[in-house]
Design an enzyme around this catalytic site. Sequence first.
Site, short mmCIF file in Angstrom:
data_model
loop_
_atom_site.label_atom_id
_atom_site.label_comp_id
_atom_site.label_asym_id
_atom_site.label_seq_id
_atom_site.Cartn_x
_atom_site.Cartn_y
_atom_site.Cartn_z
N ASP A 35 0.61 -1.29 0.19
CA ASP A 35 0.21 0.06 0.20
C ASP A 35 0.75 1.31 -0.13
O ASP A 35 1.66 1.39 0.94
CB ASP A 35 -0.79 -0.07 1.22
N GLN A 51 4.16 0.85 2.07
CA GLN A 51 4.27 -0.37 2.86
C GLN A 51 5.49 -1.43 2.37
O GLN A 51 5.50 -1.55 1.15
CB GLN A 51 2.92 -1.43 2.93
N PHE A 91 2.13 0.03 10.07
CA PHE A 91 1.25 -0.13 8.94
C PHE A 91 1.02 1.14 8.27
O PHE A 91 1.50 2.17 8.56
CB PHE A 91 0.00 -0.74 9.58
N SER A 92 -0.22 1.33 7.30
CA SER A 92 -0.64 2.27 6.77
C SER A 92 -0.79 3.51 7.37
O SER A 92 -1.31 3.35 8.59
CB SER A 92 -1.51 1.98 5.73
N GLU A 222 -10.74 -1.13 4.07
CA GLU A 222 -9.12 -0.64 4.40
C GLU A 222 -9.03 0.64 3.81
O GLU A 222 -9.61 1.05 2.81
CB GLU A 222 -8.19 -1.54 4.11
#
Length: 510
Positions: A35, A51, A91-92, A222
């Site tokens: 991502d 990511q 994470f994002s 997401e």
Amino acid sequence: MSSSVDAALPAPAPAATEALRPAVHYTARDTWLNDPNGLVYWGGQYHLFYQNNPHGNVWGNMSWGHATSRDLLHWTEHPVAIACDDAEDIFSGSVVVDHGNTSGFGTPEEPALVAVYTSAFKAGSGHAGTQAQSLAYSTDSGMTWTKYAANPVLTRNSAHFRDPKVFRYEGASGAYWVMAAVEAQEQKVLFYKSHDLKAWEFLSDFGAGGPHLGRPGMVKWECPDLFPLPVDGDPAAVKWVLIVNVNPGGVAGGSGGQYFMGEFDGVRFRSDSPVEEPSWLDWGRDCYASVSFSNAPDNRRIIIGWMNNWDYANALPTHPWRSAMTLARELRLTTAGGSARLVQRPILPAAGERPTADAAQVRTGPFALDGSGVDLPDAVRGQAQVMEAEILPGPAGQVAFHLLGTEDGSGGTVLSYDAATRQLVLDRRNSGNTGFHPQFPSVEAAPLELEDGVLRLLIVVDHCSVEVFAQGGLVVLTDLVFPGPESFRNRLAATGGPATVRALTITSHS
């Protein structure tokens, strides 16, 4: 190529599949990426964080990779920006320019870049098994980052609370930061506000709150994004667009990006359509986690997505690099069929902005097209091809581009418009190496209406991908392909009757 390597990075390992590496799409030199996150414009450059597994070419060790570009086409890769450690994976999330120094991490004269990211906490961290939102900041234009000592700044003690997208809201409800994050398995976007990026107050939520669109499996929401856009450029007619990426449950299977249009009053998002009736950003298999740049010049809304699908992402037949980003796409709202529609236009080199040696161009005027077809310029290693066409299908049953085929006419990727079904179809079942995963061979289809009988296409073919923008970007299809070295032929043909090609331009870019 699409990227270069910062001098601070070690030399890349020999690549076994360099022939598949795209020319105008970003790839990491020899590692895994997924991502895009933290997209921000600052210091005259576009910063792409993403990511990244710094230690391999499959998912794991999630950290933020980093690349910069001045034109959104040619990228320089930098060392890892925010690295995972024994306590957390990174994470994002998103990055904002804290112009007012609300966080105190910079100064009003030299604002900090502030990253709001998801901490995926590990055993022994004190928050084991949860995902929560944390901060890091940079005072050297994104080259180095410091994690905030009081992380996390927002937690729900949840295992699936992630992907914060933060923006500055100024409206009737006041001026403050807004965060859109997700409870992924509850299929909800949650909105929060803050005055300093550190203390957050819940505002509202939006979502399905249950089984989504009747598709089987646990659909996860997401990578949300929320932003305003004027309709037809009119600042008095603004709609808010909420992007929500889903996996599984994409329109073509596996991962995908959906969006809703509506109103946001600084507290609550209200969709113009039911939550069960989203629109699709991309009808292909390989566009996911699309999010937009903050602080972009001239208030442009530019997105980039991950050009992959979780169904087969770890198995892509490239080495040592694995995965790429889509082209950057500028978003606008236009009136079509009596309502506002989202259009996407890829950002490509302008004719006057590139050296003559960087592009080869073919233009043709009107000509008739039948079953015998016409040959188009061959694909060339190290160059991407941009094909722009206006076609009057007329009575033809089908008009088809045969892309990256072999010299004997077998194989290749077929992009066709079917007049009977009024669909644009992208068929990659014979596109080359399709046997690396059983879910990769596929046919994608999108509904498409002609405009005054005209089919308008912009097709970008770049080694391992085909991106299609139809009718000015109203319909978009993105698919990965992995042709062999003998697959370089391109053709255009009509079946079921004659068609007329009103205009055709093919440009090569490196």
